[in-house]
Design a protein around this motif. Structure first.
Motif, mmCIF file in Angstrom:
data_model
loop_
_atom_site.group_PDB
_atom_site.id
_atom_site.type_symbol
_atom_site.label_atom_id
_atom_site.label_comp_id
_atom_site.label_asym_id
_atom_site.label_seq_id
_atom_site.Cartn_x
_atom_site.Cartn_y
_atom_site.Cartn_z
ATOM 1 N N LEU A 139 0.725 -0.986 -0.549
ATOM 2 C CA LEU A 139 0.380 0.089 -0.460
ATOM 3 C C LEU A 139 1.190 1.242 -0.064
ATOM 4 C CD1 LEU A 139 -2.729 1.258 0.186
ATOM 5 C CD2 LEU A 139 -2.794 0.677 2.917
ATOM 6 N N ILE A 140 1.605 0.892 0.760
ATOM 7 C CA ILE A 140 2.916 2.305 1.147
ATOM 8 C C ILE A 140 3.448 2.387 -0.264
ATOM 9 C CG2 ILE A 140 4.667 3.793 1.708
ATOM 10 C CD1 ILE A 140 3.815 1.884 4.677
ATOM 11 N N MET A 141 4.146 1.797 -0.917
ATOM 12 C CA MET A 141 4.851 1.724 -2.387
ATOM 13 C C MET A 141 3.946 1.768 -3.368
ATOM 14 S SD MET A 141 7.662 -1.662 -2.065
ATOM 15 C CE MET A 141 8.298 -0.748 -3.787
ATOM 16 N N GLU A 142 2.896 1.785 -3.280
ATOM 17 C CA GLU A 142 1.678 1.886 -4.534
ATOM 18 C C GLU A 142 1.218 3.750 -4.111
ATOM 19 O OE1 GLU A 142 0.588 0.832 -7.513
ATOM 20 O OE2 GLU A 142 2.098 -0.857 -6.309
ATOM 21 N N ALA A 143 1.635 4.206 -3.322
ATOM 22 C CA ALA A 143 1.140 5.550 -2.381
ATOM 23 C C ALA A 143 2.062 6.422 -3.106
ATOM 24 C CB ALA A 143 0.779 5.554 -1.516
ATOM 25 N N ALA A 144 3.463 5.601 -2.861
ATOM 26 C CA ALA A 144 5.048 6.118 -3.234
ATOM 27 C C ALA A 144 4.835 6.007 -4.441
ATOM 28 C CB ALA A 144 5.702 5.846 -2.671
ATOM 29 N N LEU A 145 4.909 5.160 -5.251
ATOM 30 C CA LEU A 145 4.942 5.699 -6.449
ATOM 31 C C LEU A 145 4.491 6.669 -7.039
ATOM 32 C CD1 LEU A 145 5.339 4.400 -9.769
ATOM 33 C CD2 LEU A 145 3.404 3.235 -9.339
ATOM 34 N N LYS A 146 2.954 7.334 -6.992
ATOM 35 C CA LYS A 146 2.036 8.159 -7.511
ATOM 36 C C LYS A 146 1.824 9.235 -7.051
ATOM 37 C CE LYS A 146 -2.987 10.084 -7.320
ATOM 38 N NZ LYS A 146 -1.901 11.520 -7.362
ATOM 39 N N SER A 173 13.029 5.581 5.549
ATOM 40 C CA SER A 173 13.478 6.893 4.931
ATOM 41 C C SER A 173 13.198 7.463 3.501
ATOM 42 C CB SER A 173 14.992 8.033 4.178
ATOM 43 O OG SER A 173 15.357 6.495 3.661
ATOM 44 N N LYS A 174 12.894 8.349 3.055
ATOM 45 C CA LYS A 174 12.722 8.980 1.679
ATOM 46 C C LYS A 174 12.597 8.014 1.030
ATOM 47 C CE LYS A 174 12.362 12.597 -0.252
ATOM 48 N NZ LYS A 174 12.227 13.811 -0.662
ATOM 49 N N ASP A 175 14.508 8.367 1.152
ATOM 50 C CA ASP A 175 15.503 7.352 -0.252
ATOM 51 C C ASP A 175 15.193 6.144 -0.153
ATOM 52 O OD1 ASP A 175 17.947 8.573 -1.398
ATOM 53 O OD2 ASP A 175 18.390 6.371 -0.362
ATOM 54 N N ASP A 176 14.865 5.521 1.106
ATOM 55 C CA ASP A 176 15.141 4.110 0.900
ATOM 56 C C ASP A 176 13.599 3.387 0.209
ATOM 57 O OD1 ASP A 176 14.874 1.201 1.569
ATOM 58 O OD2 ASP A 176 13.266 1.672 3.443
ATOM 59 N N ILE A 177 12.389 4.284 0.463
ATOM 60 C CA ILE A 177 11.211 3.745 -0.683
ATOM 61 C C ILE A 177 11.731 3.524 -2.337
ATOM 62 C CG2 ILE A 177 8.902 4.542 -0.547
ATOM 63 C CD1 ILE A 177 8.291 5.727 1.841
ATOM 64 N N HIS A 178 11.871 5.258 -2.153
ATOM 65 C CA HIS A 178 12.620 5.545 -3.413
ATOM 66 C C HIS A 178 13.062 4.417 -4.346
ATOM 67 C CE1 HIS A 178 13.783 8.203 -7.547
ATOM 68 N NE2 HIS A 178 12.613 8.156 -6.949
ATOM 69 N N ARG A 179 14.639 4.136 -3.701
ATOM 70 C CA ARG A 179 15.384 3.106 -4.101
ATOM 71 C C ARG A 179 14.525 1.238 -4.422
ATOM 72 N NH1 ARG A 179 20.402 2.712 -3.428
ATOM 73 N NH2 ARG A 179 20.778 4.335 -2.202
ATOM 74 N N ARG A 180 13.583 1.535 -3.436
ATOM 75 C CA ARG A 180 13.114 -0.140 -3.192
ATOM 76 C C ARG A 180 12.361 0.037 -4.850
ATOM 77 N NH1 ARG A 180 11.251 -1.844 2.615
ATOM 78 N NH2 ARG A 180 10.315 -3.389 1.335
ATOM 79 N N LEU A 181 11.633 1.431 -4.950
ATOM 80 C CA LEU A 181 9.853 1.186 -6.058
ATOM 81 C C LEU A 181 11.466 0.676 -7.399
ATOM 82 C CD1 LEU A 181 7.997 4.388 -5.312
ATOM 83 C CD2 LEU A 181 7.862 1.719 -5.830
ATOM 84 N N LEU A 182 12.345 1.170 -7.003
ATOM 85 C CA LEU A 182 13.160 1.318 -8.194
ATOM 86 C C LEU A 182 13.695 0.206 -8.705
ATOM 87 C CD1 LEU A 182 14.865 4.909 -8.054
ATOM 88 C CD2 LEU A 182 13.852 4.092 -10.543
ATOM 89 N N GLU A 183 14.357 -0.324 -7.543
ATOM 90 C CA GLU A 183 14.472 -1.829 -8.043
ATOM 91 C C GLU A 183 13.261 -2.454 -8.048
ATOM 92 O OE1 GLU A 183 15.315 -2.808 -3.742
ATOM 93 O OE2 GLU A 183 17.107 -2.257 -3.918
ATOM 94 N N ARG A 184 12.071 -2.480 -7.758
ATOM 95 C CA ARG A 184 10.737 -3.063 -8.238
ATOM 96 C C ARG A 184 10.814 -3.178 -9.745
ATOM 97 N NH1 ARG A 184 5.219 -1.943 -6.150
ATOM 98 N NH2 ARG A 184 5.641 -0.435 -7.058
ATOM 99 N N LEU A 185 11.233 -1.843 -10.028
ATOM 100 C CA LEU A 185 10.392 -1.069 -11.715
ATOM 101 C C LEU A 185 11.460 -1.887 -12.854
ATOM 102 C CD1 LEU A 185 9.803 0.915 -13.909
ATOM 103 C CD2 LEU A 185 10.750 2.612 -12.715
ATOM 104 N N LEU A 186 12.927 -2.016 -12.471
ATOM 105 C CA LEU A 186 13.700 -1.960 -13.287
ATOM 106 C C LEU A 186 14.529 -3.367 -13.998
ATOM 107 C CD1 LEU A 186 16.819 -0.284 -12.006
ATOM 108 C CD2 LEU A 186 16.320 0.004 -14.176
ATOM 109 N N ASP A 187 13.317 -4.884 -13.181
ATOM 110 C CA ASP A 187 13.727 -6.142 -13.969
ATOM 111 C C ASP A 187 12.241 -5.786 -14.460
ATOM 112 O OD1 ASP A 187 14.445 -8.639 -13.168
ATOM 113 O OD2 ASP A 187 12.330 -9.375 -12.671
#
Length: 209
Positions: free
Chosen positions: A20-27, A59-73
């Motif tokens: 839920l948090i990652m989807e919110a962060a993506l937006k 942190s914000k940086d942590d969320i952003h990094r994990r979103l990108l890791e999920r995206l790249l594959d």
């Protein structure tokens, strides 16, 4: 309260809250960019308190990094599918179709990635220089081989791939502009773009004669 870590298997509730948090962060990141986004905005979008958010992410940086890791594959998969044993023009135009489908189905992810690149790619620079470069080198060798054997017209394979990225991701990153210019015709923009780009690249790739 200790922050949830990846070292122990999360419970179902923890996994649901993380998603839920990652989807919110993506937006939020796709709307405001990394610098413009705040933890308060992400928490509000997710419907959780800021302390609760920080239980799951450092942190914000942590969320952003994990979103990108999920995206790249997911982001690299359309290029991985380009098959050396296939019919060359069909393989390349198939890649174009898959990239346009990504722009249609994952516009927020596309903007997230574009914003990261504009920032100098602090979270994905190693992946760009490593995994992405290796994949592009592999597919460049295939396309170059097709050109050298006369199966397609002579072409700079890397710049062909770059041009496909630019032409297809435009429909995600600049969707507001595309819809404004097309007006009533915007509803079919992805179908029309696919027809145009496949025809355009096919004419350029077919060998003479």
């Amino acid at each position: 309260m200790a922050r949830a870590t990846l070292s122990s298997k999360p419970t179902r509730i923890q996994a649901e809250k993380t998603a839920l948090i990652m989807e919110a962060a993506l937006k939020v990141f796709s709307d405001y960019g990394f610098r413009g986004a705040t933890l308060d905005q992400i928490a509000d979008e997710a419907g959780v308190s800021k302390p609760n958010l920080l239980y799951y992410f450092a942190s914000k940086d942590d969320i952003h990094r994990r979103l990108l890791e999920r995206l790249l594959d997911t982001w690299l998969e359309p290029l991985r599918q380009l098959n050396a044993d296939g019919e060359p023009v069909e393989e390349i135009t198939g890649y174009i179709r898959r990239k346009l489908e990504m722009s249609r189905d994952y516009p927020q992810e596309s903007r997230l990635f574009a914003n990261e690149i504009l920032r100098g790619a602090p979270h994905v620079s190693e992946t760009l220089a490593g995994q992405l470069r290796a994949l592009v080198d592999e597919k460049t060798a295939i396309i170059t081989g097709w050109a050298e054997t006369g199966k397609i017209a002579p072409v700079d394979a890397r710049h062909l791939i770059f041009s496909i990225w630019a032409a297809t991701q435009h429909y995600a990153d600049f969707d507001t502009q595309v819809r404004a210019v097309l007006g009533p015709d915007a509803e079919n923009r992805f179908e029309d773009a696919t027809a145009f780009l496949v025809s355009f690249y096919t004419r350029g790739l077919l060998p003479e004669g």
